[in-house]
Structures are given as C-alpha cells and as structure tokens.
Design an enzyme around this catalytic site. Structure first.
Site, PDB file in Angstrom:
ATOM      1  N   LYS B  79       0.846  -1.244   0.066  1.00 30.51           N
ATOM      2  CA  LYS B  79       0.015  -0.215   0.094  1.00 30.51           C
ATOM      3  C   LYS B  79       0.992   1.022   0.010  1.00 30.51           C
ATOM      4  O   LYS B  79       1.911   0.834   0.967  1.00 30.51           O
ATOM      5  CB  LYS B  79      -0.835   0.062   1.138  1.00 30.51           C
ATOM      6  CG  LYS B  79      -1.653   1.024   1.196  1.00 30.51           C
ATOM      7  CD  LYS B  79      -2.567   0.916   2.739  1.00 30.51           C
ATOM      8  CE  LYS B  79      -4.060   1.763   2.630  1.00 30.51           C
ATOM      9  NZ  LYS B  79      -4.656   1.567   4.021  1.00 30.51           N
ATOM     10  N   SER B 154      -9.858   1.464   2.780  1.00 32.54           N
ATOM     11  CA  SER B 154      -8.590   2.094   1.489  1.00 32.54           C
ATOM     12  C   SER B 154      -7.927   1.569   0.803  1.00 32.54           C
ATOM     13  O   SER B 154      -7.077   2.060  -0.159  1.00 32.54           O
ATOM     14  CB  SER B 154      -8.393   3.217   2.655  1.00 32.54           C
ATOM     15  OG  SER B 154      -7.395   2.843   3.723  1.00 32.54           O
ATOM     16  N   SER B 178      -9.903  -0.537   6.905  1.00 31.80           N
ATOM     17  CA  SER B 178      -9.272  -0.733   5.519  1.00 31.80           C
ATOM     18  C   SER B 178      -8.791  -1.816   4.941  1.00 31.80           C
ATOM     19  O   SER B 178      -8.334  -1.482   3.653  1.00 31.80           O
ATOM     20  CB  SER B 178      -8.714   0.808   5.068  1.00 31.80           C
ATOM     21  OG  SER B 178      -9.392   1.971   5.695  1.00 31.80           O
TER      22      SER B 178
END
Lengths: 96, 472
Positions: B79, B154, B178
């Site tokens: 990420k 996310s 997330s």
C-alpha cells in the site's frame, strides 16, 4: 447548521485555504456530519467503569532517554526533501 | 503450471524444488501487471528495478541450497502509505505526489530481511481516508470481479492486486476497516491485527490510536505466514508489543461463537445476511456452539469513530505545511500563506473535510461535547467486547452490510460512505483483531465473513478461518 463564518474560522485555525465554492460545500457537508453526531447525546456514559485513558495501553513502553546513533545518510535524504534549502537549513518565507 | 495462481506456500515449494526461479516468478507478475493493470488500476507506481534485484538476490540464496524463509523470492505489493526506501510514497495525495521515502518502514525492513520481492506501490484513498479508493488523488481502483464497481478501501489497490493476480500477497493498513472491507469486496483474505501487534513505524499516519498494518492474501495460511513475519515489538513504535505468534490448536467442537444481534438488523442486504447465516449454520453442524450476544453500544460506533479519527487527523496532518517536505506553494508572499495555499492545493476533499471536523471537535467550547464524549463511548464499546468475550471464544459477523457498490454511486454523500464501516470500526475502537474471509458470492460479487477475536488472539482467529475455508 454551522455558519459560513464558523467554517471560515475553523479553516483558518487548520491553516487550510478554501475556495468560495468549496466553502459552501464544506458548510453543507460538515453540518450533516455534525448533526449525525447528535446521536451520541443519548449514549449513557454515566455508568462507565473506567474513564478514558489511552496512555494505559502504552504503559511502561517509553524508551530510555539515550542518545541514538547518528545516521548521516538518512539526515541527508531528509534534507533533500526540503522544498527550499540553504546549506543544511530549511529556508522559509518572511514570517511577518 | 500458472505461476500467478500459486499461493505463498505453493510458490515456496516450487522455488525449493527448482520448478522455477524467483526471477521467473517476478517477471511473470510484472508482465501480468503491464498487461492487466490499465484495466484494474491497482498500482500507483511499479518498483521494477527493486523487484528484479530482490529476485536475483533470492535466487542466489535459493540456489545455495540452504533453507530459506517462506517469503523469500515471493513477489508482493505494498500500500502506498507504507515507506519503501528510495521509492515514491504518495499516500494517494497530491501533497506527497513527488515524495521519496528516505527510509524503510519497519514492516518493509522485516520483509526485506526475509528476502521478499516488492513489485510496486498500490492505490488507496487519500491518506487512507475512505472505503472505495475513489478518494485517491490519482485514480479509482476497479473491482476485478466487476469493473464497474469499487474495489473497496482504503487498501483497495492492495486487495485488487491480489484478487487480479498482480501480486502474490500485499500489505495494507486498517484504521476503520481498510484491510477487511476491500478484502471482502474483492474476495481475498485480509487480517486486521490487534493494535500494537505490528509496528506502525513508516506508515503514513492517519489516526494513530487505530492505524495497523496487516496482510492481504489468497489464503488463510498465507495471511498467517505474512503476519508472523511482520509482527512484534519495535523500538521505533512505543505502542508495539512484544508478541510472539504461536499457532493455536483450537478445538472446533464445542467452541463458543458469538453472533451480535445488533449486526443483523436494519440496513443489511438480505443476500449478504443469507450467506453469513448459512456459514453459521454449517459451522453449527460441525459442532460449534452458536450463542447470541449483545454489543449494546454498536449504534454509537460510527459517530464515535468519525469524531476520534478526524480529531487525530487534524493533528497528524498538521505536519504537511509546505515547509519540511511535500508540495509547497512557491508564489505565497509570506509564511502564513505558504501554509494556507500548500494545504489548500495539496489536500483533496476528504482530508479537508476530516481536518475541519477534527479541528471543530477539538476547538475550545466543543471539546467536551465531541472529543471527550467520543472517548467515553469508545470505552463503552471496548467494554461491550470485553463482556462478550467472557461468554464466547470468537465472534462472527458480516464485514460489510452490502457487496461492492458501483463507482460514483456514493461519492456525493460522505455520510453514506462513513456508514460502510458499521461492522468493521467497532473492532478498531476496541483495539482487537479480526479477519475478513471470502465465504460466498452474490452473482459475481464476493461476500466476506468477519471473525473477531480478543486481544492478541490472531492465532485463534486464523485457526477458525482455516477451518471455515476448508468447510466451504
């Protein structure tokens, strides 16, 4: 409903420039979000056994106050990220 | 053999038997990304040179004939809120568009020490604020199961990269859901660890009392391998705990599973409900004891979460001031204007919204009404779980009330986005671990089961998840 003046004031506290259209949009959205928070008024927190203490979770975890080993190459990399620089200092605009 | 189908465990065995090399495996992933990712949009930045040099190093270790780690030579994605030294780290924001990470996050140091191969950095909602990756300043990640729908957020890029076979596994981060939400939407496994189980050093901070890095993987076994590799005490994160993961020999028969009655009422898609209830029924047939429990403060969780998070956001994002790093407005006449304009230009709508809500909630005259009240409610929610775990060993719930929604469907209604966190954010407020496990589909759209455990009981969660995975 939160007023436009209030949003302006908060934005200034937060050092955030909002354009004219943006200001109105935020005023509307913030009002809806803050209205939703009213839900919490009916929560009964009087019987709470423990008062909030986030520090507890980290109890006894503080590091010793010792001088850490220097890392010059890391320092250089961090300085390379300065938007404006003179020698090893950050250069900023006039404050007043 | 399709190299991209392999799990970590299978790829490890293949490397061991010299069926293929890490370089071959890495090249297979890189070429798949180049072929496929225009369509998916999982990646923001490929780290091809780094990946190939890591693969070469792994091949040298493997060919030396010595034993090697599970993660050695296996390609992963990361990420783009987690720092990888020398590579860009944007956090999905214009304010960090050209920022190059000066050091490795602790989790990256750990992966590198085990010989991991890093393919690239994946898309996310700006500063990890969102449930769909639609808040990314750069692009929207599509759901590999249906390109008209969101991948969740996310960590949407991370989940989509694993689901579309553009990475063998990924590292995401979970603040309110997330990791679990995109894992559920994309049909992969996502583990949110106990707060403190994994070091946060080198993770771009959103809400520091909630943020946790965790694995996104194809299988439960893989998630366990990754979690073992990244967890533990780190002197650079004072909230990290000395924690050695030990596999549990959980006896499934007679195990008590709690079903929170508040999670199955209004707002849940009947199809999602049916899939979760079917799993509960099947588990019961295998000897698990199902017990209805109550988490009475559930209805306050979202409001509580969306006061605490913006409050921490307003403090954490104060560091982006146009002075130390990141975007800096050059045309400003004085320092104050540098702050205003750099932040005004650099932040997108969601970070702005949260900074404003947080600044308001913490400002003089409102502190007691909002922040203090939210902290008290956070404790009530924590007590709900403490009380529940006196009666049950684990809790089952849905991950999300609905499957992946259409791109653009909710973008004009921030509050309806916030409500997506209803089953995932209470877990975070209590600081406990939970996994998202794919257990069914509505048409093409995957549905995740959430298994929640008490603090540091990742081992029990993983054992149960593995049992359910085999039962499907």
């Amino acid at each position: 409903m939160i007023s436009k003046e209030e949003v302006k004031h908060i934005a200034k506290l937060a050092r955030l420039e909002l354009k004219e259209g943006e200001l109105e949009k935020m005023q509307k959205e913030l009002s809806a979000i803050l209205d939703y928070f009213d839900l919490l008024k009916k929560a009964n927190t009087s019987k709470l056994k423990r008062q909030p203490s986030f520090a507890k979770a980290t109890e006894g975890q503080a590091r010793k106050d010792e001088i850490a080993a220097k890392n010059h190459s890391l320092a250089e990399k961090i300085m390379n990220a300065f938007p404006d620089r003179k020698d090893d200092y950050i250069k900023v605009k006039a404050i007043l | 053999m399709n190299l991209l189908e392999l799990t970590i465990k299978e790829a490890h065995d293949g490397l061991k038997k010299k069926d293929f090399s890490s370089t071959e495996l890495t090249r297979a992933y890189l070429s798949e990304i180049k072929k496929n990712d225009k369509k998916i949009g999982a990646y923001l930045n490929l780290t091809e040179d780094l990946a190939l040099s890591q693969a070469k190093k792994a091949d040298e270790i493997i060919s030396s004939g010595k034993d090697f780690e599970f993660l050695a030579g296996i390609p992963c994605s990361v990420k783009d809120a987690i720092l990888v030294e020398g590579e860009k780290c944007t956090a999905g924001s214009k304010i960090l568009e050209n920022y190059v990470a000066p050091y490795d996050a602790t989790v990256i140091k750990k992966l590198k020490s085990k010989g991991a191969v890093i393919l690239g950095k994946t898309n996310l909602d700006e500063f990890a604020m969102g449930v769909s990756t639609e808040n990314s300043a750069f692009k929207v990640t599509k759901n590999p199961n249906d390109l008209n729908r969101v991948a969740g957020g996310s960590s949407g890029g991370s989940a989509a990269s694993v689901a579309s076979k553009e990475a063998c596994y990924s590292l995401g981060s979970d603040t309110g859901g997330s990791i679990r939400l995109p894992a559920s939407f994309c049909g992969v496994v996502g583990l949110n660890p106990t707060y403190g189980a994994v070091s946060r050093s080198g993770l771009v901070a959103m809400a520091s009392s909630l943020d946790q890095i965790g694995p996104i993987a194809k299988t439960v076994e893989d998630a366990e391998i990754i979690f073992k590799a990244i967890s533990g005490k780190d002197p650079l994160d004072a909230t990290s705990k000395d924690y050695n993961f030990e596999k549990s020999n959980l006896k499934i028969e007679g195990l008590k599973i709690g079903i929170p009655k508040e999670y199955f009422t209004d707002g849940i898609d009947p199809e999602v409900k049916k899939i979760i209830e079917n799993i509960i029924k099947k588990a019961k047939e295998r000897g698990v004891k199902i017990i209805e429990i109550s988490l009475p403060n559930t209805e306050y969780a979202i409001a509580c979460y969306y006061i605490i998070v913006p409050s921490e956001v307003s403090a954490n994002l104060a560091r982006f001031d146009g002075i130390k790093y990141g975007l800096s407005n050059k045309s400003s006449k004085d320092l104050f204007e540098v702050y205003l304009k750099s932040r005004g230009e650099g932040f997108g709508p969601e970070p702005k919204r949260r900074i404003l809500v947080g600044t308001y909630a913490l400002s003089s005259g409102y502190y007691d009404e909002y922040y203090k009240k939210a902290q008290e409610i956070r404790n009530l929610i924590r007590e709900d779980f403490i009380n529940a775990f006196k009666k049950v060993d684990l809790i089952f719930s849905p991950v999300s009330p609905i499957p992946a929604f259409k791109i653009g469907e909710k973008t004009n209604d921030p509050l309806s986005m916030y409500l997506m966190d209803i089953y995932t954010c209470p877990v975070k407020l209590a600081g406990i671990p939970a996994i998202s496990l794919p257990v069914g589909k509505i048409g093409n759209l995957p549905v995740g089961l959430q298994i929640i455990g008490n603090h540091f009981q990742e081992n029990n969660i993983l054992s149960m998840a593995s049992f359910i995975e085999k039962m499907l």
